[in-house]
Design an enzyme around this catalytic site. Structure first.
Site, mmCIF file in Angstrom:
data_model
loop_
_atom_site.group_PDB
_atom_site.id
_atom_site.type_symbol
_atom_site.label_atom_id
_atom_site.label_comp_id
_atom_site.label_asym_id
_atom_site.label_seq_id
_atom_site.Cartn_x
_atom_site.Cartn_y
_atom_site.Cartn_z
ATOM 1 N N ARG A 261 13.381 9.834 -2.459
ATOM 2 C CA ARG A 261 14.485 8.866 -3.208
ATOM 3 C C ARG A 261 15.801 8.225 -2.512
ATOM 4 O O ARG A 261 16.682 7.338 -2.900
ATOM 5 C CB ARG A 261 15.654 10.050 -3.738
ATOM 6 C CG ARG A 261 15.338 11.237 -4.405
ATOM 7 C CD ARG A 261 15.770 12.771 -4.350
ATOM 8 N NE ARG A 261 14.883 13.355 -5.419
ATOM 9 C CZ ARG A 261 15.124 14.189 -5.332
ATOM 10 N NH1 ARG A 261 15.011 15.710 -4.199
ATOM 11 N NH2 ARG A 261 14.531 15.552 -6.515
ATOM 12 N N PHE A 398 12.763 8.186 -12.480
ATOM 13 C CA PHE A 398 11.536 8.335 -11.424
ATOM 14 C C PHE A 398 12.573 9.563 -10.064
ATOM 15 O O PHE A 398 13.620 9.452 -10.071
ATOM 16 C CB PHE A 398 11.743 7.435 -10.272
ATOM 17 C CG PHE A 398 10.865 6.683 -10.611
ATOM 18 C CD1 PHE A 398 9.410 7.269 -11.240
ATOM 19 C CD2 PHE A 398 10.655 4.772 -10.672
ATOM 20 C CE1 PHE A 398 8.152 6.284 -12.000
ATOM 21 C CE2 PHE A 398 10.007 4.071 -11.106
ATOM 22 C CZ PHE A 398 8.716 5.011 -11.628
ATOM 23 N N GLU A 399 11.718 10.055 -8.979
ATOM 24 C CA GLU A 399 11.695 10.947 -8.266
ATOM 25 C C GLU A 399 13.257 12.381 -8.521
ATOM 26 O O GLU A 399 13.983 12.806 -8.114
ATOM 27 C CB GLU A 399 12.630 10.399 -7.166
ATOM 28 C CG GLU A 399 12.253 9.209 -6.625
ATOM 29 C CD GLU A 399 10.233 9.059 -6.284
ATOM 30 O OE1 GLU A 399 9.842 10.243 -6.813
ATOM 31 O OE2 GLU A 399 9.899 8.015 -5.211
ATOM 32 N N GLY A 400 12.981 13.021 -9.341
ATOM 33 C CA GLY A 400 13.622 13.677 -10.496
ATOM 34 C C GLY A 400 14.729 13.289 -11.163
ATOM 35 O O GLY A 400 15.288 11.914 -10.115
ATOM 36 N N ASN A 405 19.038 15.689 -9.494
ATOM 37 C CA ASN A 405 19.408 15.403 -8.385
ATOM 38 C C ASN A 405 21.019 16.164 -8.036
ATOM 39 O O ASN A 405 21.777 16.094 -6.559
ATOM 40 C CB ASN A 405 19.684 13.545 -8.155
ATOM 41 C CG ASN A 405 18.232 13.561 -7.624
ATOM 42 O OD1 ASN A 405 17.905 13.442 -5.746
ATOM 43 N ND2 ASN A 405 16.790 13.074 -8.401
#
Length: 589
Positions: A261, A398-400, A405
């Site tokens: 992230r 992306f990335e959660g 988040n």
């Protein structure tokens, strides 16, 4: 830097400018690395964007090889295993340049981040010696395989399994992984599967029998990147290819996503700079009513807003780079250090999520305004802003997702508060009791901004503390309130990062014009953050307090939100004029 106040502790402490790392502090090694990356992306990769968009075979793979030869793939790999072992600021300055190459940035980020770092941080010395040299020099490309058709945000709901054979030498992996970046040409796959119901991470090589791939996904954007299913059918993986502890793959997965992230945020701010420069060029050349587009106040306002948001996002990213570098100091990555690495990465879960959310949303704002600046031409494929608009959207997934988040932020804060790691609730109660004595100075300039930041922290603590106190255990399921709390924390971190940077820059050997730009950008960014914070705090308070108690709390809140009167429009005009004259985003190097 910021010793003892990591992991969300910035809410409780008054941080001084000398405790934060800022862009203007990058050294000559960083600048040289940045120039090399810029030249490679501009001269080699960018001219082939169309070929990559058409997914011409071998183009991206060849650029990965060349990037490896230049050392760009091994920035975080120990020297003993063929890397450069550079600091976190180095990964940021390079990450900012990679978006010049369009979709290549996706392949690069997936490889250097979530693809390589599980082995760097959690691998055994034998795994590092076997795989890292090739991953660093570009002879091998990595892919990260966590998501499945039925489990995206719910990563622990994955169904892939790993069963130890009778001989105890290999695990047999079965399952399907979805949306795997680099799957079309990767050599090394970091695959997550469950052993007796517990997540475990495995290194799987491409040529392993039983490993196959679905067709390329037809995507809205990032078309030049490879995205496929990875299918495992009785894939035999040696027991020595288990990464980290058996049954604790979630530790690897989630902590690697933390650093992923952070790296995504670096790429996003680089993308914003590309967008801004694209818009500056177009606005200087395009004429309407007989004059250049960049002479119109409405266009200048958009340029100033993009620049201000960029300033705030990069202030957060560079500050976090300094925090993480300090936290990783002394970690020996040449040995098996999985427990120490996991602890260090977990410490920054909150900051990394804040980085990702802020930078990805700033990028989406920039590309949307970029299309607007281009008018009808922004909707035409001939103009690069059209591709940038489509490409940007993935970053909020992306990335959660950004929603996941956001929820991670208050969830982690409250968990640490309950375990005594962070005296959050005690601080919130203290703020609530002292509201009667709180006032806001009318002082302008950086000192006034610093006072605003301290009041912003108090407001955030008050609202979050009352939410936790009044909702109790039910708070963990109230996503309306949790997302409001997350937004408050985000705005505080951004506001403080921008203001501290401006204060520090005044003491550095940089030009007076850059100091002036930084102070104006920090002022605009701080006021914008405070307005968002005020709205979110009021919504949270109205949701958790009622009657006379609410009236009392809102009266106290009014003391906290008083701000000096500043000509924000005039500042935007000055920033726009400065940037239009420079024709680039001002970086002071």
């Amino acid at each position: 830097m910021e010793l003892g106040i990591r992991g969300g502790g910035f809410l409780l402490a008054e941080v001084s400018p000398d405790q934060v790392y800022v862009r203007e502090e990058i050294n000559e090694d960083h600048k040289q690395l940045k120039r090399m990356a810029h030249n490679f992306m501009t001269k080699e990769v960018a001219p082939k964007i169309e070929e990559m968009e058409e997914q011409q075979e071998g183009v991206v793979r060849e650029f990965m090889r060349q990037a490896g030869e230049l050392g760009l793939l091994g920035l975080e790999v120990p020297e003993e295993f063929g890397g450069l072992a550079m600091d976190k600021a180095s990964t940021v300055v390079v990450g900012e340049e990679v978006p010049i190459g369009g979709s290549f940035a996706v392949a690069y980020a997936a490889h250097t981040g979530i693809g390589t770092l599980p082995i760097v941080y959690f691998g055994t010395p034998e795994q590092k010696a076997k795989y890292l040299p090739g991953l660093a020099d570009g002879s091998k490309v990595a892919a990260y395989c966590l998501t499945e058709p039925g489990s995206g945000s719910d990563a622990l709901g994955a169904k892939s399994t790993a069963v130890l054979n009778a001989e105890g030498t290999h695990y047999s992996l079965n399952g399907t992984k979805q949306f795997i970046t680099n799957a079309g040409f990767a050599d090394v796959f970091l695959v997550y599967a469950k052993v007796d119901g517990k997540m475990t991470n495995f290194i799987v090589e491409r040529e392993t029998p039983g490993l196959s791939f679905g067709p390329e996904e037809k995507k809205m954007g990032i078309k030049g990147s490879s995205t496929r299913q990875v299918i495992l059918e009785d894939v035999l993986v040696p027991v020595e290819n288990v990464v980290g502890e058996l049954g604790r793959g979630h530790v690897v997965a989630f902590n690697i996503l933390n650093v992923g992230r952070f790296k995504l945020a670096a790429g996003a701010i680089g993308s914003v700079q590309v967008v801004l420069e694209t818009c500056l060029k177009y606005a200087s050349e395009r004429k309407q009513f007989g004059v250049a587009l960049n002479t119109f106040g409405a266009i200048q306002n958009k340029i100033a807003q993009i620049a201000t948001k960029t300033y705030m996002a990069e202030s957060v990213v560079y500050r976090t780079a300094g925090l993480m570098e300090n936290g990783f100091h002394g970690l020996d990555l040449t040995v098996n250090c999985s427990k120490e690495a996991g602890k260090a990465l977990e410490e920054y879960a909150i900051e990394c999520s804040l980085n990702k959310v802020l930078a990805s949303e700033v990028l989406d704002f920039a590309v949307d305004e970029g299309v607007q600046i281009h008018g009808g031409y922004g909707f035409i494929q001939e103009y690069p802003i059209e591709r940038m608009y489509r490409d940007s959207r993935i970053n909020r997934l992306f990335e959660g997702t950004n929603e996941i988040n956001r929820l991670l932020v208050p969830g982690t804060l409250l968990k640490r508060a309950m375990t005594g790691e962070l005296p959050l609730l005690q601080a919130a109660q203290a703020v609530s009791k002292d509201l009667v004595s709180v006032g806001m100075s009318d002082e302008e300039g950086l000192e006034g901004l610093n006072q605003m930041t301290q009041k912003a922290k108090k407001l955030c603590l008050m609202a979050a503390g009352l939410a936790a106190q009044n909702l109790g255990m039910s708070l963990k399921d109230n996503q309306y309130v949790l997302t409001g709390m997350a937004e408050m924390v985000l705005q505080v971190y951004a506001m403080e990062s921008g203001v501290l940077r401006a204060q520090k820059v005044q003491t550095l050997d940089v030009s007076d014009e850059h100091k002036a730009f930084v102070e104006k950008a920090a002022t605009l960014g701080a006021f914008e953050a405070f307005v968002i914070l005020e709205q979110q705090a009021k919504e949270v308070l109205c949701a958790v307090e009622k009657g006379d108690s609410l009236s009392t709390v809102l009266a106290g809140m009014r003391k906290l939100v008083r701000r000096p009167n500043v000509d924000l429009i005039g500042m935007r005009q000055e920033i726009a004029k400065y940037i239009i004259e420079k024709e680039v985003y001002p970086t002071n190097y």
